[in-house]
Design an enzyme around this catalytic site. Structure first.
Site, PDB file in Angstrom:
ATOM      1  N   LYS A 115      38.713  54.579  33.281  1.00  0.00           N
ATOM      2  CA  LYS A 115      37.750  53.485  33.421  1.00  0.00           C
ATOM      3  C   LYS A 115      36.390  53.873  32.864  1.00  0.00           C
ATOM      4  O   LYS A 115      35.608  53.019  32.452  1.00  0.00           O
ATOM      5  CB  LYS A 115      37.613  53.058  34.894  1.00  0.00           C
ATOM      6  CG  LYS A 115      38.824  52.325  35.438  1.00  0.00           C
ATOM      7  CD  LYS A 115      38.658  50.816  35.394  1.00  0.00           C
ATOM      8  CE  LYS A 115      39.967  50.047  35.448  1.00  0.00           C
ATOM      9  NZ  LYS A 115      40.511  49.844  36.769  1.00  0.00           N
ATOM     10  N   LYS A 207      49.124  50.939  27.654  1.00  0.00           N
ATOM     11  CA  LYS A 207      49.808  49.906  28.437  1.00  0.00           C
ATOM     12  C   LYS A 207      49.119  48.554  28.263  1.00  0.00           C
ATOM     13  O   LYS A 207      47.917  48.487  27.988  1.00  0.00           O
ATOM     14  CB  LYS A 207      49.842  50.310  29.921  1.00  0.00           C
ATOM     15  CG  LYS A 207      48.475  50.351  30.565  1.00  0.00           C
ATOM     16  CD  LYS A 207      48.524  50.493  32.089  1.00  0.00           C
ATOM     17  CE  LYS A 207      47.089  50.508  32.602  1.00  0.00           C
ATOM     18  NZ  LYS A 207      46.942  50.502  34.032  1.00  0.00           N
ATOM     19  N   LYS A 210      45.037  43.917  31.887  1.00  0.00           N
ATOM     20  CA  LYS A 210      44.261  42.689  32.119  1.00  0.00           C
ATOM     21  C   LYS A 210      42.857  42.822  31.556  1.00  0.00           C
ATOM     22  O   LYS A 210      42.220  41.837  31.208  1.00  0.00           O
ATOM     23  CB  LYS A 210      44.103  42.434  33.626  1.00  0.00           C
ATOM     24  CG  LYS A 210      45.278  41.794  34.313  1.00  0.00           C
ATOM     25  CD  LYS A 210      44.887  41.483  35.764  1.00  0.00           C
ATOM     26  CE  LYS A 210      45.889  42.004  36.764  1.00  0.00           C
ATOM     27  NZ  LYS A 210      45.647  43.314  37.342  1.00  0.00           N
TER      28      LYS A 210
END
Ligand code: TYM
Length: 344
Positions: A115, A207, A210
């Site tokens: 992140k 991956k 969202k």
């Protein structure tokens, strides 16, 4: 009896990876569960704010995520479906677990690193060098996730591959707590989805996510057929001739074949699709992939649209409120035992 728990972040309309890797399995477990099995599925809005969100958008995403859960086949009369923040016991247990959890373990975990957009290697660099940028909530995210699970005495937690590290940490939290205070918390088992890792359409070594900035990297469950066609048409593949299943050398193409296999409920393996379509051009293959995704999502999309359009969201709000009541009742059982052994 068994207790099944899982969670999803409301940080956008769920995508094909969430659907195949999680929601479809949640529904399957619901349909196969013994009557005595408890099922709880949470929309984890407190996890969603580890990165700052626009308040109105977060409210919208929460409702869209709830609609997706129902559209995927979860039955609110059978399952407890609720927003995490409406059950304050999650944060209470999180604090208590923080008192026995290890900072060293957390600092070795990978999510906060990704992140902060560091590669795994950079982050081996260390914690000290980036701690100015690292928010405490993002760092302790796995402790809240452990609390989610342990609060309900979950025995089984269905997830995609990216969550396995968090599950190991949850078991570690239970062990640490139990060693200190006695056998109160249940160590949960991981149920890894068969569709454990659906990849990005634009960068097939990552991956599907969202939060990726390019919306063409994912198929949302509410994408209409034209949008699906456009996204698949520009999905990154390669310029080799013919169709073959080779995840290491042809990750983009192999991801499309994996998706077809998942949508076929794995009756046919990706290799079977490769054999079936071996002589096709990429353009022709993509027409088949588009068809299989469009058909595979049709009923979910229709149900989603009707839930979102029906009564100004009153039904969805009601499902959420009923879920809160049922979840709090369960949470209170664990919390009263936990408070008692600690002396609170
Ligand atoms: P989240 O919201 O990222 O994803 C929800 C579920 O979808 C799975 N998933 C995927 N599966 C296959 N391919 C993909 N590309 C893909 N992307 C996502 C995830 O593995 C997950 O099962 N931290 C969790 C939410 C959470 C949770 C929990 C989960 C909070 N508390 C307790 C289980 C138990 C998360 O961010 O999931």
């Amino acid at each position: 009896g068994d207790v099944i728990f899982s969670g999803i972040q409301p940080t956008g309309v769920p995508h094909l990876g969430n659907y195949l890797g999680a929601l479809q399995q949640w529904t399957r477990m619901q349909n196969d569960a013994a009557p005595s099995t408890k099922l709880l599925y949470s929309i984890v809005d407190l996890h969603a704010i580890t990165l700052q969100q626009d308040a109105n958008q977060l409210r919208r995403w929460k409702r869209e995520t709830l609609a997706t859960l129902l559209a995927s086949g979860l039955d609110p009369d059978r399952c407890t479906i609720f927003y995490q923040s409406t059950v304050p016991e999650h944060t209470e247990l999180m604090w208590i677990l923080s008192c026995t959890a290890s900072v060293g373990y957390l600092s070795r975990m990978t999510q906060w690193k990704s992140k902060l957009a560091l590669s795994d290697q950079d982050s081996a660099l260390d914690f000290a060098s980036i701690r100015g940028k690292l928010r405490l909530g993002l760092f302790s995210y796995p402790v809240l996730q452990a609390a989610d699970i342990l609060l309900y005495g979950a025995t089984h937690v269905p997830i995609g591959e990216d969550q396995t590290q968090h599950l190991e940490f949850a078991r570690e939290c239970a062990t640490k707590f139990n060693r200190a205070y006695g056998e109160i918390l249940v160590e949960p088992r991981t149920i890894l989805s068969t569709a454990k890792r659906v990849m990005s359409l634009r960068e097939p070594r990552l991956k599907m996510s969202k939060s990726h900035q390019d919306p063409r990297s994912r198929i949302q469950i509410n994408d209409n057929p034209q949008l699906i066609r456009d996204k698949i048409r520009v999905a990154l593949t390669d310029s080799m001739t013919g169709v073959s299943y080779d995840p290491a050398n042809r990750p983009g193409l192999s991801n499309l074949l994996d998706i077809m296999s998942y949508l076929d409920n794995q009756r046919r393996a990706p290799e079977d699709f490769a054999r079936l379509y071996h002589a096709m051009s990429m353009r022709e293959l993509k027409i088949e992939v588009t068809k299989s995704i469009t058909e595979g999502l049709a009923s979910v999309r229709d149900k989603y649209n009707s839930l979102m359009e029906s009564d100004g969201g009153r039904f969805l709000d009601e499902v959420g409120m009923n879920g809160t009541i049922k979840a709090r009742r369960e949470a209170e059982k664990t919390m009263s035992a936990v408070r008692r052994v600690i002396g609170l």
